[in-house]
Motif scaffolding. Structure first.
Motif, PDB file in Angstrom:
ATOM      1  N   LEU A 167      28.699  22.874   3.518  1.00  0.00           N
ATOM      2  CA  LEU A 167      29.787  21.928   3.322  1.00  0.00           C
ATOM      3  C   LEU A 167      29.361  20.689   2.525  1.00  0.00           C
ATOM      4  N   CYS A 168      28.151  20.224   2.746  1.00  0.00           N
ATOM      5  CA  CYS A 168      27.689  19.010   2.065  1.00  0.00           C
ATOM      6  C   CYS A 168      27.266  19.258   0.625  1.00  0.00           C
ATOM      7  N   ILE A 169      26.779  20.466   0.329  1.00  0.00           N
ATOM      8  CA  ILE A 169      26.276  20.750  -1.015  1.00  0.00           C
ATOM      9  C   ILE A 169      27.046  21.934  -1.609  1.00  0.00           C
ATOM     10  N   PRO A 170      28.252  21.673  -2.129  1.00  0.00           N
ATOM     11  CA  PRO A 170      29.040  22.767  -2.705  1.00  0.00           C
ATOM     12  C   PRO A 170      28.599  23.178  -4.109  1.00  0.00           C
ATOM     13  N   SER A 171      27.805  22.356  -4.785  1.00  0.00           N
ATOM     14  CA  SER A 171      27.400  22.682  -6.155  1.00  0.00           C
ATOM     15  C   SER A 171      26.402  23.838  -6.164  1.00  0.00           C
ATOM     16  N   GLU A 172      26.352  24.528  -7.299  1.00  0.00           N
ATOM     17  CA  GLU A 172      25.441  25.666  -7.463  1.00  0.00           C
ATOM     18  C   GLU A 172      23.994  25.196  -7.479  1.00  0.00           C
ATOM     19  N   SER A 173      23.127  26.017  -6.972  1.00  0.00           N
ATOM     20  CA  SER A 173      21.709  25.696  -6.968  1.00  0.00           C
ATOM     21  C   SER A 173      21.124  25.854  -8.360  1.00  0.00           C
ATOM     22  N   GLU A 174      20.249  24.931  -8.736  1.00  0.00           N
ATOM     23  CA  GLU A 174      19.549  25.039 -10.006  1.00  0.00           C
ATOM     24  C   GLU A 174      18.274  25.850  -9.858  1.00  0.00           C
ATOM     25  N   LEU A 175      17.940  26.244  -8.642  1.00  0.00           N
ATOM     26  CA  LEU A 175      16.681  26.935  -8.394  1.00  0.00           C
ATOM     27  C   LEU A 175      16.773  28.434  -8.601  1.00  0.00           C
TER      28      LEU A 175
END
Length: 137
Positions: A64-72
């Motif tokens: 919920l807090c991190i909806p953005s796509e992972s760069e990893l």
């Protein structure tokens, strides 16, 4: 008598008469939208001595807090070796019930990581375990 449904293209065209029947054949329209990347921070979430019953709450907070796509995770990475989940393991610390720990590298915007830090910090304070979210860059 059997009635056949009209084709999907006809239904889509009926919604907007100016829309082409087959938009993928138009060379002026890009095949995909260009990616915009707001994710610019990498952090390490380190949790030790957490009661195992809190694991779903921590994972829900991460989603919920991190909806953005992972760069990893690269689009062409091997799915058998890519990091798709948080790897939890048993913790040697004594306490009531089983205790677990994790060390997870995550990416997100400054606001996303700040929200996650607040929620994880409150859980740690209320349930007596150690949690730290360290922003690296």
């Amino acid at each position: 008598m059997t009635t056949l449904a009209p084709t999907l293209a006809r239904w889509l065209g009926a919604a907007d008469s100016s829309a082409p029947d087959y938009p993928w054949e138009n060379s002026d329209v890009p095949a995909y939208a260009p990616l915009t990347c707001e994710v610019n921070r990498t952090a390490v979430l380190n949790i030790t001595g957490m009661p195992g019953t809190l694991r779903p709450r921590v994972e829900t907070a991460m989603v919920l807090c991190i909806p953005s796509e992972s760069e990893l995770c690269a689009y062409d990475s091997d799915p058998l070796t890519a990091e798709w989940f948080t790897a939890w393991h048993r913790c040697a610390e004594a306490g009531d019930g089983p205790r677990i720990a994790c060390r997870q590298t995550i990416t997100g915007t400054e606001d996303e990581l700040s929200r996650l830090r607040t929620i994880i910090g409150n859980l740690a304070r209320n349930h007596g375990f150690h949690a730290e979210l360290t922003v690296g860059d």
